[in-house]
Design a protein around this motif. Sequence first.
Motif, short mmCIF file in Angstrom:
data_model
loop_
_atom_site.label_atom_id
_atom_site.label_comp_id
_atom_site.label_asym_id
_atom_site.label_seq_id
_atom_site.Cartn_x
_atom_site.Cartn_y
_atom_site.Cartn_z
N GLU A 42 15.02 10.30 -18.85
CA GLU A 42 13.58 10.33 -18.60
C GLU A 42 13.27 9.91 -17.17
OE1 GLU A 42 9.56 8.01 -20.16
OE2 GLU A 42 11.28 8.22 -21.51
N VAL A 43 13.88 8.84 -16.73
CA VAL A 43 13.63 8.34 -15.37
C VAL A 43 14.05 9.36 -14.33
CG1 VAL A 43 14.34 6.63 -13.66
CG2 VAL A 43 13.70 5.89 -15.96
N TYR A 44 15.27 9.87 -14.45
CA TYR A 44 15.80 10.76 -13.41
C TYR A 44 15.12 12.12 -13.39
CZ TYR A 44 19.18 7.51 -11.61
OH TYR A 44 19.75 6.42 -10.97
N SER A 45 14.44 12.47 -14.47
CA SER A 45 13.68 13.72 -14.47
C SER A 45 12.39 13.59 -13.66
CB SER A 45 13.34 14.14 -15.90
OG SER A 45 12.36 13.27 -16.48
N LYS A 46 11.99 12.35 -13.35
CA LYS A 46 10.73 12.11 -12.64
C LYS A 46 10.92 11.82 -11.15
CE LYS A 46 8.42 12.25 -16.56
NZ LYS A 46 8.00 11.00 -17.20
N LEU A 47 12.14 11.83 -10.66
CA LEU A 47 12.38 11.50 -9.26
C LEU A 47 11.84 12.58 -8.34
CD1 LEU A 47 16.04 10.10 -9.34
CD2 LEU A 47 13.87 8.86 -9.63
N GLN A 48 11.38 12.16 -7.17
CA GLN A 48 10.85 13.06 -6.15
C GLN A 48 11.95 13.42 -5.15
OE1 GLN A 48 7.57 14.22 -6.21
NE2 GLN A 48 7.58 13.21 -8.21
N THR A 49 11.92 14.63 -4.64
CA THR A 49 12.94 15.08 -3.69
C THR A 49 12.43 15.16 -2.25
OG1 THR A 49 12.38 17.40 -4.14
CG2 THR A 49 14.16 16.40 -5.45
N ASP A 50 11.17 14.83 -2.04
CA ASP A 50 10.60 14.83 -0.69
C ASP A 50 11.39 13.86 0.19
OD1 ASP A 50 8.95 14.19 1.62
OD2 ASP A 50 7.29 15.14 0.55
N LYS A 51 11.79 14.32 1.37
CA LYS A 51 12.62 13.48 2.25
C LYS A 51 11.89 12.25 2.75
CE LYS A 51 11.51 16.05 6.49
NZ LYS A 51 12.08 16.83 7.62
N ASN A 52 10.56 12.24 2.69
CA ASN A 52 9.79 11.09 3.15
C ASN A 52 9.47 10.10 2.03
OD1 ASN A 52 9.58 11.93 5.87
ND2 ASN A 52 7.99 13.38 5.29
N ILE A 53 10.04 10.34 0.86
CA ILE A 53 9.83 9.45 -0.28
C ILE A 53 11.15 8.82 -0.68
CG2 ILE A 53 9.17 9.27 -2.71
CD1 ILE A 53 7.22 11.57 -2.24
N ARG A 54 11.18 7.53 -0.81
CA ARG A 54 12.35 6.82 -1.32
C ARG A 54 12.12 6.51 -2.79
NH1 ARG A 54 16.12 7.09 1.38
NH2 ARG A 54 15.80 5.60 3.05
N ASN A 55 13.03 6.97 -3.65
CA ASN A 55 13.00 6.61 -5.07
C ASN A 55 13.83 5.35 -5.26
OD1 ASN A 55 11.69 9.13 -6.16
ND2 ASN A 55 13.53 10.05 -5.26
N VAL A 56 13.26 4.35 -5.92
CA VAL A 56 14.00 3.12 -6.22
C VAL A 56 13.90 2.87 -7.72
CG1 VAL A 56 14.24 0.65 -5.82
CG2 VAL A 56 13.57 2.15 -3.93
N GLU B 191 0.80 -1.22 0.00
CA GLU B 191 0.00 0.00 0.00
C GLU B 191 0.84 1.28 0.00
OE1 GLU B 191 -2.40 -0.06 3.47
OE2 GLU B 191 -0.72 0.00 4.89
N SER B 192 2.09 1.18 0.42
CA SER B 192 2.96 2.36 0.43
C SER B 192 3.91 2.41 -0.76
CB SER B 192 3.78 2.41 1.73
OG SER B 192 2.93 2.60 2.84
N ALA B 193 3.69 1.50 -1.72
CA ALA B 193 4.51 1.48 -2.93
C ALA B 193 3.76 2.09 -4.10
CB ALA B 193 4.92 0.04 -3.26
N THR B 194 4.50 2.79 -4.95
CA THR B 194 3.93 3.37 -6.15
C THR B 194 4.80 3.02 -7.34
OG1 THR B 194 3.05 5.28 -4.93
CG2 THR B 194 3.27 5.52 -7.31
N LEU B 195 4.19 2.45 -8.38
CA LEU B 195 4.90 2.23 -9.63
C LEU B 195 4.82 3.53 -10.42
CD1 LEU B 195 6.43 0.34 -11.51
CD2 LEU B 195 4.23 -0.48 -12.37
N GLN B 196 5.86 4.32 -10.34
CA GLN B 196 5.82 5.68 -10.83
C GLN B 196 6.00 5.76 -12.35
OE1 GLN B 196 5.00 7.67 -8.48
NE2 GLN B 196 5.20 9.73 -9.31
#
Length: 224
Positions: free
Chosen positions: A74-88, A51-56
């Motif tokens: 393309e991928v790296y342009s979509k990354l989030q910088t919010d400290k509470n979000i982990r980009n994988v 439930e806390s995972a998102t296929l971005q």
Amino acid sequence: MGSLGSSTNDACSVHFHLTGFGRFRLVAENPTELLVKQFPSFCEERRELHESATLQTTTVAVTSVKGAQIALDEVYSKLQTDKNIRNVVIHCGVDASATCFRLEERAYNEASFSCPDESGWQPRAVPIDDTKPLDSFLMTSLDIRRAVEELKKKGFDVKCSEDAGRFLCNWVYYQSLTRAQYEPNTKVVFVHFPLHLHSQDIQNYCEFLLQLLNVITIRELATI
């Protein structure tokens, strides 16, 4: 279940970015292209994504250095910088010699292509980053050894690998690991899949990938 393209709980979530490759000289139909294209609908049907995972994002790269670079941009342009979000970022590739799923632990600073890429380039012992030694390598910051243990408990034939080869899979992994060093809260892993093309095999690949995302999510949530 988790969501596709948006997070239900941005206060504590893991955003996944998935890439695969298209055809290349030795593989007329790349199973990772089929995997990446089918995985979003597979997740919707199974409804078992954490439930806390998102296929971005899902991206299929042309199997060349230029095509891989475009996909990475393309991928790296979509990354989030919010400290509470982990980009994988999970890169998927095929290995015709593989007999099981392999989570790659490291990428080497060497491009030695066994055949030309789709643009015709075939480097031999060329450093990917010419400011570093040819035999140097970068390692994923994900705990893939623990992930392998968890996935084995779920019945998957999977192992941790220390050698992603020297073809485009290794090239994109090295480049991605390099870029992730400068991105907040971003981790990367490369997954090698065996060369199978039957529809049931692709379903098995989707099942493996789904469980990998869940294992990573649980682990990363504990560190956010």
